[in-house]
Design an enzyme around this catalytic site. Structure first.
Site, PDB file in Angstrom:
ATOM      1  N   ARG A  67       0.822  -1.217   0.000  1.00  0.00           N
ATOM      2  CA  ARG A  67       0.000   0.000   0.000  1.00  0.00           C
ATOM      3  C   ARG A  67       0.852   1.261   0.000  1.00  0.00           C
ATOM      4  O   ARG A  67       0.527   2.258  -0.648  1.00  0.00           O
ATOM      5  CB  ARG A  67      -0.908   0.026   1.236  1.00  0.00           C
ATOM      6  CG  ARG A  67      -2.126  -0.829   1.077  1.00  0.00           C
ATOM      7  CD  ARG A  67      -3.080  -0.672   2.250  1.00  0.00           C
ATOM      8  NE  ARG A  67      -4.025  -1.769   2.218  1.00  0.00           N
ATOM      9  CZ  ARG A  67      -5.066  -1.838   1.398  1.00  0.00           C
ATOM     10  NH1 ARG A  67      -5.328  -0.842   0.576  1.00  0.00           N
ATOM     11  NH2 ARG A  67      -5.852  -2.888   1.392  1.00  0.00           N
ATOM     12  N   MET A  92     -12.220   2.146  -4.214  1.00  0.00           N
ATOM     13  CA  MET A  92     -12.411   1.036  -3.289  1.00  0.00           C
ATOM     14  C   MET A  92     -11.100   0.523  -2.704  1.00  0.00           C
ATOM     15  O   MET A  92     -10.857  -0.682  -2.628  1.00  0.00           O
ATOM     16  CB  MET A  92     -13.181  -0.093  -3.987  1.00  0.00           C
ATOM     17  CG  MET A  92     -14.499   0.362  -4.585  1.00  0.00           C
ATOM     18  SD  MET A  92     -15.556   1.276  -3.413  1.00  0.00           S
ATOM     19  CE  MET A  92     -16.533  -0.065  -2.777  1.00  0.00           C
ATOM     20  N   ARG A  93     -10.271   1.457  -2.309  1.00  0.00           N
ATOM     21  CA  ARG A  93      -9.018   1.062  -1.644  1.00  0.00           C
ATOM     22  C   ARG A  93      -8.812   1.912  -0.407  1.00  0.00           C
ATOM     23  O   ARG A  93      -9.105   3.108  -0.405  1.00  0.00           O
ATOM     24  CB  ARG A  93      -7.826   1.309  -2.573  1.00  0.00           C
ATOM     25  CG  ARG A  93      -7.508   0.158  -3.480  1.00  0.00           C
ATOM     26  CD  ARG A  93      -6.256   0.445  -4.271  1.00  0.00           C
ATOM     27  NE  ARG A  93      -5.057   0.328  -3.455  1.00  0.00           N
ATOM     28  CZ  ARG A  93      -4.488  -0.833  -3.139  1.00  0.00           C
ATOM     29  NH1 ARG A  93      -5.008  -1.962  -3.536  1.00  0.00           N
ATOM     30  NH2 ARG A  93      -3.388  -0.860  -2.420  1.00  0.00           N
ATOM     31  N   LEU A  95      -6.591   3.976   2.091  1.00  0.00           N
ATOM     32  CA  LEU A  95      -5.357   4.768   1.987  1.00  0.00           C
ATOM     33  C   LEU A  95      -4.548   4.595   3.272  1.00  0.00           C
ATOM     34  O   LEU A  95      -5.120   4.439   4.354  1.00  0.00           O
ATOM     35  CB  LEU A  95      -5.719   6.234   1.778  1.00  0.00           C
ATOM     36  CG  LEU A  95      -6.443   6.523   0.454  1.00  0.00           C
ATOM     37  CD1 LEU A  95      -7.114   7.894   0.483  1.00  0.00           C
ATOM     38  CD2 LEU A  95      -5.479   6.415  -0.722  1.00  0.00           C
ATOM     39  N   HIS A 111     -19.931   8.029   0.927  1.00  0.00           N
ATOM     40  CA  HIS A 111     -20.264   6.663   1.367  1.00  0.00           C
ATOM     41  C   HIS A 111     -21.785   6.519   1.334  1.00  0.00           C
ATOM     42  O   HIS A 111     -22.501   7.422   1.768  1.00  0.00           O
ATOM     43  CB  HIS A 111     -19.717   6.429   2.777  1.00  0.00           C
ATOM     44  CG  HIS A 111     -19.976   5.050   3.270  1.00  0.00           C
ATOM     45  ND1 HIS A 111     -19.240   3.950   2.839  1.00  0.00           N
ATOM     46  CD2 HIS A 111     -20.916   4.557   4.108  1.00  0.00           C
ATOM     47  CE1 HIS A 111     -19.712   2.865   3.415  1.00  0.00           C
ATOM     48  NE2 HIS A 111     -20.733   3.203   4.181  1.00  0.00           N
ATOM     49  N   ASP A 147     -14.104   4.936   6.514  1.00  0.00           N
ATOM     50  CA  ASP A 147     -15.442   5.525   6.548  1.00  0.00           C
ATOM     51  C   ASP A 147     -15.689   6.345   7.818  1.00  0.00           C
ATOM     52  O   ASP A 147     -16.789   6.318   8.400  1.00  0.00           O
ATOM     53  CB  ASP A 147     -16.530   4.453   6.375  1.00  0.00           C
ATOM     54  CG  ASP A 147     -16.423   3.761   5.020  1.00  0.00           C
ATOM     55  OD1 ASP A 147     -15.992   4.417   4.051  1.00  0.00           O
ATOM     56  OD2 ASP A 147     -16.759   2.562   4.930  1.00  0.00           O
ATOM     57  N   GLU A 176     -26.633  10.807  -3.643  1.00  0.00           N
ATOM     58  CA  GLU A 176     -25.172  10.981  -3.716  1.00  0.00           C
ATOM     59  C   GLU A 176     -24.810  12.031  -4.760  1.00  0.00           C
ATOM     60  O   GLU A 176     -23.948  12.884  -4.542  1.00  0.00           O
ATOM     61  CB  GLU A 176     -24.490   9.655  -4.061  1.00  0.00           C
ATOM     62  CG  GLU A 176     -24.623   8.581  -2.996  1.00  0.00           C
ATOM     63  CD  GLU A 176     -23.823   7.333  -3.332  1.00  0.00           C
ATOM     64  OE1 GLU A 176     -22.667   7.447  -3.750  1.00  0.00           O
ATOM     65  OE2 GLU A 176     -24.377   6.219  -3.186  1.00  0.00           O
TER      66      GLU A 176
END
Ligand code: GAR
Length: 217
Positions: A67, A92-93, A95, A111, A147, A176
């Site tokens: 990462r 979708m990763r 950090l 989200h 999140d 959204e």
């Protein structure tokens, strides 16, 4: 004052990215999309960004040992594009804490739930299974925990008794597409202050009314 330079990170369809692109397409708007970066070469959003005439970059996470190495490349790409605010749009990763701290208060995420409820994946199925009658979407400042972070804007929708995952996802997605451009616009206009765990917004319209579900029958 110049327009705030956005770097949008995607992994897939890119409909939230598209909402940001459209909101800030006007040269008189307070922000501009400087670059779109995907960690997946097959992300459909890349073609949408190219169609809008925006520079795109693929940083395929599979090509990096860990990462930290991936995030270093990301940091380089964002910095060299002059990005001032990073917008995660279906990225979708996770950090690394190092990246998040380096970009502290300059990374936002959307989200598809009313955080802090229903963090993580498979949100709409879990919402339906839980029996809650109202759900929604949240735009927040990114902190190292998944999140989590100061909340900028939320939008709520009812959960129908016979909802399916797809139907609920579509209802939330429409919200959204409204709240992400709104939240980024507030930041770009300089109206957002982060105070501890909360966000204060200059001149936010006072809220009235309530969403009931079921409503009076
Ligand atoms: C959106 O619903 C977004 O909220 C969600 O992925 C979808 C991406 O759609 N993000 C997350 O679940 C992040 N934890 P899009 O690619 O069409 O914007």
């Amino acid at each position: 004052m110049g327009r705030l330079k956005l770097g949008i990170l995607i992994s897939g369809r890119g409909s939230n990215m598209q909402a940001l692109i459209e909101r800030f397409a006007d040269p008189d708007s307070p922000a501009e999309v400087a670059t779109v970066i995907s960690n997946r070469p097959e992300a459909a959003g890349l073609a949408r960004a190219e169609a809008a005439g925006l520079p795109t970059t693929v940083i395929d996470h599979r090509g990096y040992a860990d990462r930290a190495a991936f995030d270093e490349e990301l940091d380089l790409a964002l910095s060299s594009a002059g990005v001032e605010l990073v917008c995660l749009a279906g990225f979708m990763r996770l950090l690394t804490p190092e990246f998040v701290e380096k970009w502290r208060d300059r990374v936002v995420n959307i989200h598809p739930s009313l955080l802090p409820a229903f963090k993580g994946l498979d949100v709409h199925n879990r919402v339906i299974a839980s029996g809650v009658r109202i759900t929604g979407a949240t735009v927040h400042i990114v902190r190292p925990e998944m999140d989590a972070g100061p909340i900028l804007v939320q939008g709520a929708v009812p959960v129908a008794q016979d909802d399916t995952e797809d139907a609920l996802a579509a209802r939330v997605l429409a919200v959204e597409h409204r709240i992400y451009p709104l939240a980024v616009g507030l930041i770009a206009e300089g109206r957002v202050r982060i105070v501890g765990d909360r966000v204060e917004i200059d001149g936010a319209a006072p809220v009235d009314g309530a969403l009931l579900n079921p409503d009076a029958l």
